[in-house]
Motif scaffolding. Structure first.
Motif, PDB file in Angstrom:
ATOM      1  N   GLN A 299       0.816  -1.218   0.000  1.00  0.00           N
ATOM      2  CA  GLN A 299       0.000   0.000   0.000  1.00  0.00           C
ATOM      3  C   GLN A 299       0.847   1.265   0.000  1.00  0.00           C
ATOM      4  N   GLU A 300       2.007   1.217   0.628  1.00  0.00           N
ATOM      5  CA  GLU A 300       2.901   2.377   0.603  1.00  0.00           C
ATOM      6  C   GLU A 300       3.389   2.659  -0.811  1.00  0.00           C
ATOM      7  N   LEU A 301       3.660   1.607  -1.563  1.00  0.00           N
ATOM      8  CA  LEU A 301       4.090   1.800  -2.950  1.00  0.00           C
ATOM      9  C   LEU A 301       2.955   2.336  -3.812  1.00  0.00           C
ATOM     10  N   ILE A 302       1.754   1.837  -3.554  1.00  0.00           N
ATOM     11  CA  ILE A 302       0.593   2.350  -4.283  1.00  0.00           C
ATOM     12  C   ILE A 302       0.400   3.833  -3.963  1.00  0.00           C
ATOM     13  N   GLN A 325      -0.098  19.947   0.234  1.00  0.00           N
ATOM     14  CA  GLN A 325      -0.456  18.755   0.997  1.00  0.00           C
ATOM     15  C   GLN A 325      -1.069  19.171   2.334  1.00  0.00           C
ATOM     16  N   TRP A 326      -2.080  18.407   2.767  1.00  0.00           N
ATOM     17  CA  TRP A 326      -2.737  18.725   4.036  1.00  0.00           C
ATOM     18  C   TRP A 326      -2.138  17.848   5.139  1.00  0.00           C
ATOM     19  N   GLY A 327      -0.833  18.045   5.336  1.00  0.00           N
ATOM     20  CA  GLY A 327      -0.100  17.247   6.311  1.00  0.00           C
ATOM     21  C   GLY A 327       0.925  16.374   5.628  1.00  0.00           C
ATOM     22  N   PHE A 328       2.142  16.353   6.176  1.00  0.00           N
ATOM     23  CA  PHE A 328       3.210  15.554   5.564  1.00  0.00           C
ATOM     24  C   PHE A 328       3.931  14.672   6.581  1.00  0.00           C
ATOM     25  N   TRP A 329       3.673  14.902   7.882  1.00  0.00           N
ATOM     26  CA  TRP A 329       4.316  14.127   8.947  1.00  0.00           C
ATOM     27  C   TRP A 329       3.242  13.398   9.743  1.00  0.00           C
ATOM     28  N   GLU A 330       3.489  12.116  10.019  1.00  0.00           N
ATOM     29  CA  GLU A 330       2.516  11.288  10.718  1.00  0.00           C
ATOM     30  C   GLU A 330       2.177  11.853  12.105  1.00  0.00           C
ATOM     31  N   GLY A 331       3.091  12.625  12.670  1.00  0.00           N
ATOM     32  CA  GLY A 331       2.839  13.204  13.980  1.00  0.00           C
ATOM     33  C   GLY A 331       1.928  14.410  13.957  1.00  0.00           C
ATOM     34  N   ALA A 332       1.576  14.899  12.772  1.00  0.00           N
ATOM     35  CA  ALA A 332       0.704  16.080  12.662  1.00  0.00           C
ATOM     36  C   ALA A 332      -0.034  16.033  11.334  1.00  0.00           C
ATOM     37  N   ASN A 333      -0.886  15.047  11.184  1.00  0.00           N
ATOM     38  CA  ASN A 333      -1.622  14.866   9.934  1.00  0.00           C
ATOM     39  C   ASN A 333      -2.973  14.241  10.259  1.00  0.00           C
ATOM     40  N   TRP A 334      -4.037  14.864   9.795  1.00  0.00           N
ATOM     41  CA  TRP A 334      -5.384  14.362  10.123  1.00  0.00           C
ATOM     42  C   TRP A 334      -5.660  12.999   9.512  1.00  0.00           C
ATOM     43  N   ILE A 335      -4.942  12.647   8.428  1.00  0.00           N
ATOM     44  CA  ILE A 335      -4.963  11.279   7.907  1.00  0.00           C
ATOM     45  C   ILE A 335      -3.521  10.768   8.014  1.00  0.00           C
ATOM     46  N   PRO A 336      -3.130  10.224   9.153  1.00  0.00           N
ATOM     47  CA  PRO A 336      -1.727   9.851   9.364  1.00  0.00           C
ATOM     48  C   PRO A 336      -1.160   8.945   8.265  1.00  0.00           C
ATOM     49  N   ALA A 337      -1.985   8.048   7.737  1.00  0.00           N
ATOM     50  CA  ALA A 337      -1.504   7.113   6.719  1.00  0.00           C
ATOM     51  C   ALA A 337      -1.086   7.807   5.428  1.00  0.00           C
ATOM     52  N   MET A 340       4.034  11.638   4.202  1.00  0.00           N
ATOM     53  CA  MET A 340       5.274  11.273   3.511  1.00  0.00           C
ATOM     54  C   MET A 340       6.346  10.834   4.509  1.00  0.00           C
ATOM     55  N   TYR A 341       6.191  11.265   5.778  1.00  0.00           N
ATOM     56  CA  TYR A 341       7.176  10.913   6.807  1.00  0.00           C
ATOM     57  C   TYR A 341       6.471  10.267   7.994  1.00  0.00           C
ATOM     58  N   ARG A 342       7.051   9.175   8.477  1.00  0.00           N
ATOM     59  CA  ARG A 342       6.497   8.471   9.625  1.00  0.00           C
ATOM     60  C   ARG A 342       6.747   9.261  10.911  1.00  0.00           C
ATOM     61  N   LYS A 343       6.162   8.765  12.000  1.00  0.00           N
ATOM     62  CA  LYS A 343       6.286   9.462  13.282  1.00  0.00           C
ATOM     63  C   LYS A 343       7.750   9.624  13.690  1.00  0.00           C
ATOM     64  N   PRO A 347      11.453   8.451   6.015  1.00  0.00           N
ATOM     65  CA  PRO A 347      10.650   8.731   4.823  1.00  0.00           C
ATOM     66  C   PRO A 347       9.918   7.493   4.319  1.00  0.00           C
ATOM     67  N   THR A 348       8.729   7.691   3.821  1.00  0.00           N
ATOM     68  CA  THR A 348       7.997   6.622   3.148  1.00  0.00           C
ATOM     69  C   THR A 348       8.390   6.630   1.666  1.00  0.00           C
ATOM     70  N   PRO A 349       8.023   5.596   0.918  1.00  0.00           N
ATOM     71  CA  PRO A 349       8.263   5.639  -0.531  1.00  0.00           C
ATOM     72  C   PRO A 349       7.648   6.863  -1.205  1.00  0.00           C
ATOM     73  N   ALA A 350       6.553   7.398  -0.658  1.00  0.00           N
ATOM     74  CA  ALA A 350       5.931   8.591  -1.248  1.00  0.00           C
ATOM     75  C   ALA A 350       6.861   9.796  -1.153  1.00  0.00           C
ATOM     76  N   ALA A 351       7.607   9.921  -0.053  1.00  0.00           N
ATOM     77  CA  ALA A 351       8.549  11.036   0.090  1.00  0.00           C
ATOM     78  C   ALA A 351       9.648  10.941  -0.963  1.00  0.00           C
ATOM     79  N   GLU A 352      10.146   9.757  -1.159  1.00  0.00           N
ATOM     80  CA  GLU A 352      11.207   9.567  -2.150  1.00  0.00           C
ATOM     81  C   GLU A 352      10.690   9.813  -3.559  1.00  0.00           C
ATOM     82  N   ALA A 353       9.483   9.342  -3.849  1.00  0.00           N
ATOM     83  CA  ALA A 353       8.891   9.560  -5.174  1.00  0.00           C
ATOM     84  C   ALA A 353       8.629  11.045  -5.413  1.00  0.00           C
ATOM     85  N   TYR A 354       8.147  11.729  -4.387  1.00  0.00           N
ATOM     86  CA  TYR A 354       7.883  13.165  -4.479  1.00  0.00           C
ATOM     87  C   TYR A 354       9.176  13.931  -4.774  1.00  0.00           C
TER      88      TYR A 354
END
Length: 385
Positions: A299-302, A325-337, A340-343, A347-354
């Motif tokens: 799902q992270e790759l998707i 983006q409406w939030g980029f860090w899991e520690g401050a994002n209304w949809i944590p999933a 682009m960055y975990r708590k 970095p997630t694959p989305a951060a690298e792709a971005y």
């Protein structure tokens, strides 16, 4: 085993990737690049590297940046990560009236001041989201208790106070958020209240750029309603400076055709368009309510692929001037999933792709030699000033 897993992920990715529309890369070339002409001596070596983007690649700034709730380490990394990825910003909650004045007469300007100070130090244009929000559940109870005359006076005072205090400091404002989904103020005071709101802001700050902003537009579900709403505001003389469309009303994937069709329709107004609130996975997923659930590696790759495709469709469109983006860090994002960055800031694959997309594929860095006339003609992405 690892090889099999790798190919499984590639297969899943392919199954969730809808082909981009024909000509999208040509549209990006035509709408986002120009010819840089450098004049020097014949045969002189020339090196060019882009320093910034004209297009807004932005994100919402959490109140935590200016509050005392975060650790100093998280604040430091948050700021560094923002500057590494983004060139524009929007206040997530700080400017909202409900956040600023929960109790009548007790206005908290400190968070707004802190965010503005930081963005100004780094030359980051900041959107003020929002001056008013007429969805009834976001209207303070003390406002609802007023009679119509007092309510109108209080609305005028809000516009005057905010616009005069921050005159010239916000790049733009959302005037009255999500009006096609609910408008307590118009229900109480009549449709003409939006024009009055705009006039009051301009009395204090004549140059303030006032935008509309709403959701379910890029899905196509409320596109016709939004078009009619904007036409009505313009007919009433409301100075609509730009069109905001939220980008989180999809699910794990999004309809590429619907997004492009909506952008094509909105572009007929000849106004700048920004995707003001982007998340993937979006609002129509379980991750809105199940905030502790994690995405699987597949799902992270998707997610990474969906992010890239969304940005490409929007970046290719000549009417669009930015995505936030409406939030980029899991520690401050209304949809944590959707972060682009975990708590832990990994970095997630989305951060690298971005980053590959924005700072490599869409970044001018080249070298060569001037021709016999002492010129070098270089196709280059438009840069910020």
């Amino acid at each position: 085993m690892k090889t099999k897993f790798f190919f499984l992920l590639l297969f899943i990715l392919a199954q969730h990737s809808i082909a981009q529309y024909p000509g999208i890369e040509s549209d990006i070339e035509a709408n986002r690049k120009g010819e840089l002409i450098i004049k020097t001596k014949p045969g002189e070596k020339i090196s060019v590297e882009q320093l910034s983007h004209e297009f807004w690649f932005g994100a919402a700034i959490s109140n935590g940046l200016a509050e005392q709730n975060w650790s100093e380490e998280d604040k430091r990394i948050y700021k560094e990560t923002f500057l590494k990825n983004f060139n524009a910003a929007v206040t997530e909650n700080a400017v909202k009236w409900l956040s600023m004045e929960r109790k009548q007469g007790h206005v908290n300007y400190d968070i707004v001041d802190g965010i503005l100070q930081w963005t100004a130090e780094h030359d980051i244009p900041l959107r003020g989201h929002n001056i008013y929000w007429g969805i009834e559940k976001f209207v303070q109870p003390w406002l609802k208790e007023m009679d119509n005359a007092e309510l109108e006076t209080t609305l005028r005072n809000r516009a005057h106070a905010l616009a005069s205090k921050y005159k010239g400091r916000f790049a733009e404002y959302d005037l009255n958020n999500e009006m096609i989904h609910g408008n307590f103020y118009a229900d109480r005071l009549g449709e003409g209240i939006t024009k009055k709101m705009a006039d009051w802001v301009h009395e204090a700050d004549p140059d303030a750029k006032l935008w509309v902003n709403d959701y379910d537009i890029l899905t196509g579900k409320r596109l016709d309603d939004y078009m009619a709403h904007i036409r009505k505001l313009q007919a009433e003389g409301v100075p609509v400076a730009g069109i905001g469309v939220q980008g989180h009303l999809h699910a794990e994937t999004f309809d590429r055709t619907a997004v492009k069709r909506a952008l094509d329709s909105l572009a007929t107004f000849g106004l700048p368009i920004r995707i003001t609130e982007f998340n993937v996975p979006g609002q129509r997923t379980k991750w809105v309510s199940n905030k502790n659930d994690k995405l699987s590696p597949e799902q992270e790759l998707i997610k990474a692929k969906e992010l890239v495709d969304y940005y490409k469709v929007c970046f290719a469109h000549e009417g669009v001037e930015g995505i936030l983006q409406w939030g980029f860090w899991e520690g401050a994002n209304w949809i944590p999933a959707s972060s682009m960055y975990r708590k832990d800031w990994s970095p997630t694959p989305a951060a690298e792709a971005y980053q590959d997309l924005v700072f490599k594929e869409w970044w001018t860095k080249t070298s060569g030699y001037a021709n016999a006339d002492g010129e070098s003609h270089i196709p280059a992405f438009f840069r910020g000033i």
